[in-house]
Design a protein around this motif. Structure first.
Motif, PDB file in Angstrom:
ATOM      1  N   GLY A 267      51.523 -38.757  25.588  1.00  0.00           N
ATOM      2  CA  GLY A 267      50.727 -37.602  25.183  1.00  0.00           C
ATOM      3  C   GLY A 267      51.491 -36.625  24.310  1.00  0.00           C
ATOM      4  N   ALA A 268      51.300 -35.326  24.597  1.00  0.00           N
ATOM      5  CA  ALA A 268      51.928 -34.286  23.780  1.00  0.00           C
ATOM      6  C   ALA A 268      53.386 -34.070  24.128  1.00  0.00           C
ATOM      7  CB  ALA A 268      51.154 -32.974  23.941  1.00  0.00           C
ATOM      8  N   GLY A 269      53.789 -34.458  25.323  1.00  0.00           N
ATOM      9  CA  GLY A 269      55.162 -34.268  25.757  1.00  0.00           C
ATOM     10  C   GLY A 269      55.344 -34.788  27.163  1.00  0.00           C
ATOM     11  N   VAL A 270      56.595 -35.032  27.541  1.00  0.00           N
ATOM     12  CA  VAL A 270      56.912 -35.573  28.862  1.00  0.00           C
ATOM     13  C   VAL A 270      57.935 -34.665  29.521  1.00  0.00           C
ATOM     14  CG1 VAL A 270      57.747 -37.552  30.180  1.00  0.00           C
ATOM     15  CG2 VAL A 270      56.495 -37.916  28.036  1.00  0.00           C
ATOM     16  N   LEU A 271      57.626 -34.232  30.729  1.00  0.00           N
ATOM     17  CA  LEU A 271      58.545 -33.417  31.522  1.00  0.00           C
ATOM     18  C   LEU A 271      59.294 -34.330  32.477  1.00  0.00           C
ATOM     19  CD1 LEU A 271      59.550 -30.598  32.497  1.00  0.00           C
ATOM     20  CD2 LEU A 271      57.640 -30.631  34.129  1.00  0.00           C
ATOM     21  N   VAL A 272      60.613 -34.299  32.416  1.00  0.00           N
ATOM     22  CA  VAL A 272      61.446 -35.100  33.313  1.00  0.00           C
ATOM     23  C   VAL A 272      62.309 -34.140  34.128  1.00  0.00           C
ATOM     24  CG1 VAL A 272      63.167 -36.930  33.504  1.00  0.00           C
ATOM     25  CG2 VAL A 272      61.491 -36.993  31.648  1.00  0.00           C
ATOM     26  N   GLY A 273      62.296 -34.318  35.448  1.00  0.00           N
ATOM     27  CA  GLY A 273      63.092 -33.448  36.307  1.00  0.00           C
ATOM     28  C   GLY A 273      62.283 -32.380  37.019  1.00  0.00           C
ATOM     29  N   ASP A 284      61.290 -39.053  21.778  1.00  0.00           N
ATOM     30  CA  ASP A 284      62.522 -39.204  22.557  1.00  0.00           C
ATOM     31  C   ASP A 284      62.249 -39.768  23.945  1.00  0.00           C
ATOM     32  OD1 ASP A 284      63.974 -38.126  20.477  1.00  0.00           O
ATOM     33  OD2 ASP A 284      64.121 -36.120  21.344  1.00  0.00           O
ATOM     34  N   ALA A 285      61.105 -39.409  24.508  1.00  0.00           N
ATOM     35  CA  ALA A 285      60.841 -39.755  25.902  1.00  0.00           C
ATOM     36  C   ALA A 285      60.737 -41.258  26.119  1.00  0.00           C
ATOM     37  CB  ALA A 285      59.556 -39.066  26.371  1.00  0.00           C
ATOM     38  N   VAL A 307      58.328 -36.864  37.053  1.00  0.00           N
ATOM     39  CA  VAL A 307      57.935 -37.110  35.669  1.00  0.00           C
ATOM     40  C   VAL A 307      56.475 -36.690  35.505  1.00  0.00           C
ATOM     41  CG1 VAL A 307      57.634 -38.858  33.873  1.00  0.00           C
ATOM     42  CG2 VAL A 307      59.539 -39.047  35.496  1.00  0.00           C
ATOM     43  N   VAL A 308      56.213 -35.858  34.496  1.00  0.00           N
ATOM     44  CA  VAL A 308      54.855 -35.368  34.241  1.00  0.00           C
ATOM     45  C   VAL A 308      54.568 -35.515  32.753  1.00  0.00           C
ATOM     46  CG1 VAL A 308      53.209 -33.479  34.554  1.00  0.00           C
ATOM     47  CG2 VAL A 308      55.216 -33.638  36.045  1.00  0.00           C
TER      48      VAL A 308
END
Length: 488
Positions: A267-273, A284-285, A307-308
Motif C-alpha cells: 500500500g502507501a507504506g509499511v510500519l515495522v516495529g 524499501d519495505a 507489521v502494519v
C-alpha cells in the motif's frame, strides 16, 4: 478474547503444534517438543552467547550480557535473583506474546525455569496484561508442572507503558505500573530490582527462544536465520479489514514474501516495529530483511515485531494522527517530552491532517519531537518520535497535499489498530464556549488555544496524571463549556 491465527514460513519452532492444538497443555507440550536439557549456570550462559540470543521485546539487549550482570550482582550481594517474564504486551499492533502465553505457555515457562534453576532464583514472576488470555492460561500451566522455585502471575493494566521493563518491575513491587522517573537497572538489584534483589527480566518470546535453543543446541538452532542473528522471529502481521496473523519466520527473511503469504499489499507504506517502530516506503519495505541489523540499515527497527500496512484508500496522515493522540495520552506524564512534547506534536499533526495548519506546523512538529528524542525519562517519547517523524518522511506527498489546504481527498478509515476507547475524555462544547481561555491556563497539558482564543480540540483523551487539571478546568469554566466523559 479471540486470538490471532498462528502460521510459519520454513521453520515451526515457537509455533510447533499450534496447527493441531488450540492450546498446548503439559501433555501436548511434551508430545510436540523433545525433553528439555538442564544446563547449569555456565552452560546456559554459553548457549545464549553461542546463539546470539537477544531480547525480543523491542530493545534487543543481549540475554547473556543481562544474565551476567544479574549474576555479578548475586555474587556481590549474596541475594538470590528473581526471574521476571515480561508478557505485558501493551502494543495494540502486536499479539505474539499473547499467543505464546495463551497457546504455548509451557515453552515460555521452560525458558524461565531453565534460568531459575541454573541461576538459583528465589522466584519467577510472569507479567501479563489484565483481561488477556494469559491471565487464565499461565496460572493453569504453572499448576501443571514442577517448578524450581515459587512462581506466580501478575496482572498489569492494559496500557502502552505497562510493558516497559521498569514499569513491570514497579508493578511487581506493588507500585503503579508506569516507568520509574529515574532509570535503574533491574540486574543490579537495589531500587531497580524486585524487592531490591538482582532481577533478570526477559520478554516472553526471548525465554521461549532460550528453551528452543536448549533443545536444539547452537548448531541446529543456527540452521535458519542469518550468521549474526540465527533462529526465527515472531511477527504480528496486521491485515486491513481482517484479523491479524502471528507468523514465525527465519531471521533475515525478506518482508515482501511474508506480506504476500499473508495476503497483504504494501500500500502507501509499511510500519515495522509497531508504534515505537518506523515507517518504510513500499519500495524499501518489500526487500527489507527482517533482522535487527537489516532494518537498522534502512533506518527502521524490528522492535516488538509488529507489521502494519496502510492501503492506498485511507488518509495516512489522519491514521497517524489518531495513533499520535493515543500515544500522547498513554504516557506516564513524568517528564517534559511526555507532558508537553508529545501532546503538542499530536495536536499539530491533527491540525495538519485536517488541512487547518500553517506551513510552519512541520517545523513545530519536528521541534517538539526532536526534543522528545533526547530528553525522555523512558523510551516512550523516543519511540513515539521515531514513529511520527518517519511518517512525515514516507507520506511526504500527503503532507504537501494537506498543507495546501485541499487535503488528499481520502477518508480516515481507522485501520491502524487501537484498543477500544476507554478512560476519560475532556470534551469542549463549542456552542457554549466564549473564548475565556481559562481552561488552557488550568490544564495547559491538555488544552491549547487557536489563534482566536478557542480550544483547538473538542475531544481530548485524559491520562491518569492529567485528571486533576482536567477537573479544575471543568469546575472553573465560566461558560460551563467543558465536561469530563468516562468510558469503561
Amino acid at each position: 478474547m479471540e486470538l490471532p491465527e498462528a502460521r510459519w514460513l520454513e521453520a515451526a519452532r515457537l509455533t510447533a503444534g499450534l496447527d493441531r492444538h488450540q492450546r498446548l497443555d503439559l501433555a501436548a507440550h511434551h508430545r510436540v517438543h523433545p525433553p528439555l536439557p538442564r544446563p547449569g549456570r555456565d552452560g546456559l550462559l554459553a548457549l545464549a552467547e553461542a546463539v546470539g540470543l537477544a531480547g525480543r521485546g523491542g530493545a534487543g539487549f543481549p540475554f547473556a550480557r543481562k544474565a551476567r550482570a544479574t549474576l555479578a550482582a548475586v555474587d556481590r550481594t549474596g541475594l538470590p535473583p528473581v526471574i521476571v517474564v515480561n508478557g505485558a504486551e501493551g502494543e495494540p499492533a502486536s499479539a505474539k506474546d499473547k499467543v505464546l502465553l495463551a497457546r504455548a505457555p509451557h515453552l515460555v515457562l521452560d525458558g524461565a525455569c531453565l534460568a531459575a534453576a541454573a541461576f538459583g532464583a528465589e522466584e519467577i514472576v510472569v507479567g501479563v496484561t489484565a483481561g488477556s488470555p494469559g491471565e487464565i492460561s499461565v496460572p493453569a500451566a504453572l499448576a501443571e508442572r514442577e517448578l524450581p522455585c515459587p512462581a506466580r502471575t501478575l496482572c498489569v493494566p492494559e496500557r502502552f507503558v505497562s510493558g516497559e521493563s521498569g514499569a513491570l518491575i514497579r508493578a511487581v513491587n506493588g507500585l503503579p505500573a508506569i516507568p520509574a522517573p529515574l532509570k535503574a537497572r533491574a540486574a543490579g538489584g537495589g531500587k531497580g530490582g524486585v524487592r531490591r534483589r538482582p532481577t533478570l527480566l526477559s520478554n516472553a518470546e526471548t525465554l521461549a527462544q532460550l528453551a528452543v535453543a536448549a533443545r536444539l543446541g547452537p548448531d541446529a538452532y543456527a540452521a535458519v536465520g542469518t550468521a549474526d542473528e540465527p533462529g526465527t522471529v515472531l511477527l504480528t502481521v496486521n491485515r486491513p479489514g481482517a484479523d491479524p496473523l502471528v507468523v514465525e519466520v527465519p531471521a533475515g527473511t525478506r518482508l515482501g514474501p511474508v506480506l504476500h503469504a499473508c495476503g497483504v499489499q504494501p500500500g502507501a507504506g509499511v510500519l515495522v516495529g509497531g508504534y515505537h517502530g518506523a515507517w518504510l516506503p513500499p519500495s524499501d519495505a518489500l526487500d527489507a530483511p527482517l533482522s535487527r541489523a537489516g532494518l537498522a540499515d534502512l533506518g527502521g527497527t524490528l522492535g516488538a515485531g509488529a507489521v502494519v500496512t496502510l492501503p492506498d484508500d485511507t488518509c495516512p496522515l489522519g491514521e497517524t494522527a489518531r495513533v499520535a493522540a493515543w500515544l500522547a495520552a498513554e504516557s506516564a506524564g513524568q517528564c517534559g517530552p511526555c507532558k508537553r512534547g508529545l501532546p503538542v506534536a499530536a495536536d499539530a499533526l491533527a491540525a495538519l491532517a485536517a488541512g487547518a495548519a500553517e506551513p510552519a506546523v512541520l517545523e513545530d512538529i519536528r521541534r517538539a519531537l526532536g526534543a522528545a528524542r533526547s530528553g525522555g525519562a523512558c523510551s516512550h517519547p523516543d519511540g513515539t518520535a521515531r514513529f511520527l517523524l518517519t511518517a512525515l518522511d514516507v507520506f511526504v506527498e500527503d503532507v504537501d497535499a494537506h498543507l495546501s489546504g485541499a487535503g488528499c481527498g481520502r477518508p480516515v478509515q481507522g485501520l491502524l489498530p487501537l484498543p477500544p476507547v476507554k478512560g476519560t475524555r475532556l470534551e469542549v462544547d463549542r456552542s457554549r464556549c466564549t473564548g475565556h481561555g481559562l481552561c488552557a491556563v488550568l490544564a495547559p497539558d491538555l488544552i491549547r488555544l487557536g489563534p482566536h482564543g478557542y480550544p483547538t480540540s473538542t475531544g481530548i483523551p485524559v491520562a491518569p496524571w492529567q485528571e486533576h487539571d482536567a477537573r479544575r478546568a471543568v469546575n472553573q469554566c465560566p461558560a460551563l463549556a467543558v465536561r469530563l466523559r468516562h468510558r469503561a
